[in-house]
Design an enzyme around this catalytic site. Structure first.
Site, PDB file in Angstrom:
ATOM      1  N   LYS A   1      74.014-100.035 102.710  1.00 31.68           N
ATOM      2  CA  LYS A   1      74.499-100.557 101.430  1.00 31.68           C
ATOM      3  C   LYS A   1      74.570-102.078 101.449  1.00 31.68           C
ATOM      4  CE  LYS A   1      77.024 -96.365 100.245  1.00 31.68           C
ATOM      5  NZ  LYS A   1      78.326 -95.749  99.948  1.00 31.68           N
TER       6      LYS A   1
ATOM      7  N   CYS B   1      80.620-100.790 102.554  1.00 38.93           N
ATOM      8  CA  CYS B   1      81.566 -99.845 103.158  1.00 38.93           C
ATOM      9  C   CYS B   1      81.140 -98.422 102.841  1.00 38.93           C
ATOM     10  CB  CYS B   1      82.987-100.043 102.601  1.00 38.93           C
ATOM     11  SG  CYS B   1      83.799-101.567 103.078  1.00 38.93           S
ATOM     12  N   ASP B   2      81.487 -97.518 103.733  1.00 39.13           N
ATOM     13  CA  ASP B   2      81.322 -96.104 103.437  1.00 39.13           C
ATOM     14  C   ASP B   2      82.333 -95.313 104.245  1.00 39.13           C
ATOM     15  OD1 ASP B   2      79.238 -94.347 101.874  1.00 39.13           O
ATOM     16  OD2 ASP B   2      79.831 -93.233 103.674  1.00 39.13           O
ATOM     17  N   SER B   3      82.921 -94.306 103.609  1.00 35.73           N
ATOM     18  CA  SER B   3      83.947 -93.489 104.257  1.00 35.73           C
ATOM     19  C   SER B   3      83.483 -92.048 104.419  1.00 35.73           C
ATOM     20  CB  SER B   3      85.242 -93.509 103.436  1.00 35.73           C
ATOM     21  OG  SER B   3      85.766 -94.817 103.351  1.00 35.73           O
TER      22      SER B   3
END
Length: 198
Positions: free
Chosen positions: A52, A71-73
């Site tokens: 991203k 960001c990625d969760s």
């Protein structure tokens, strides 16, 4: 002064950053998350964050002095990586599996200094303890639609907050961006945290 660009559509991430004195410009990456699979949950979160960040940092509309944050969760439960549920039924089944148990919420962070093209990246992990909710509570929660839009099918800063009995680690990480980790990445790239305050 560097300008923070958030490569995410997450309103919770933007709200968290604003509450911390930052006012990021939002540019959604449009990355197809399905291109990564079969990775350990923490690694998946980090690689998605890197994708991203790279997608937005390589675009034409990013200011030359920008720091681009991707960001990625991902929620890890029984070794599986759980992102956003596909539909209400998957959200319901996931909550039935999570209730009364604990999972680990991993958030990958990737920060790129566009001017120097330097990158700093890391993953923050927070253990989340879930309440032993009833089927009726699960059905009511899923019916709100909230769990369909978030990794792990829960929020800590919304309707799902009452179903989280405790955490071990950074609260902000569960919302979607770890402020202490982000500060470390900013310092690693040679900037000062207060310089990002709006």
């Amino acid at each position: 002064m560097p300008r923070l660009v958030l490569a995410s559509a997450s309103p919770a991430r933007r709200t968290t950053l604003r509450a911390a004195g930052l006012d990021p410009t939002v540019i959604v990456s449009g990355v197809d998350e399905s291109q990564l699979a079969d990775l350990p949950p923490a690694e998946l979160a980090l690689q998605l964050a890197e994708l991203k960040c790279a997608a937005v940092a390589g675009g034409d509309v990013v200011p030359a002095e920008a720091l681009v944050l991707g960001c990625d969760s991902v929620l890890e439960l029984d070794g599986d990586a759980l992102g956003k549920p596909r539909d209400a039924e998957e959200a319901r089944l996931r909550w039935q599996a999570m209730r009364g148990r604990s999972g680990v919420l991993h958030t990958g962070h990737c920060l790129r200094d566009v001017a120097s093209d330097r990158v700093a990246a890391a993953t923050a992990s927070t253990t989340v303890h879930f309440a032993d909710v009833s089927d009726a509570e699960i059905d009511a929660y899923v019916a709100t639609g909230e769990p369909l839009h978030v990794a792990g099918a829960f929020t800590i800063d919304g309707l799902g907050g009452a179903f989280v009995t405790g955490i071990e680690g950074d609260h902000h990480n569960v919302v979607g961006v770890s402020l202490p980790l982000l500060r470390e990445l900013v310092l690693e790239l040679g900037h000062e945290w207060p310089d990002l305050w709006a």
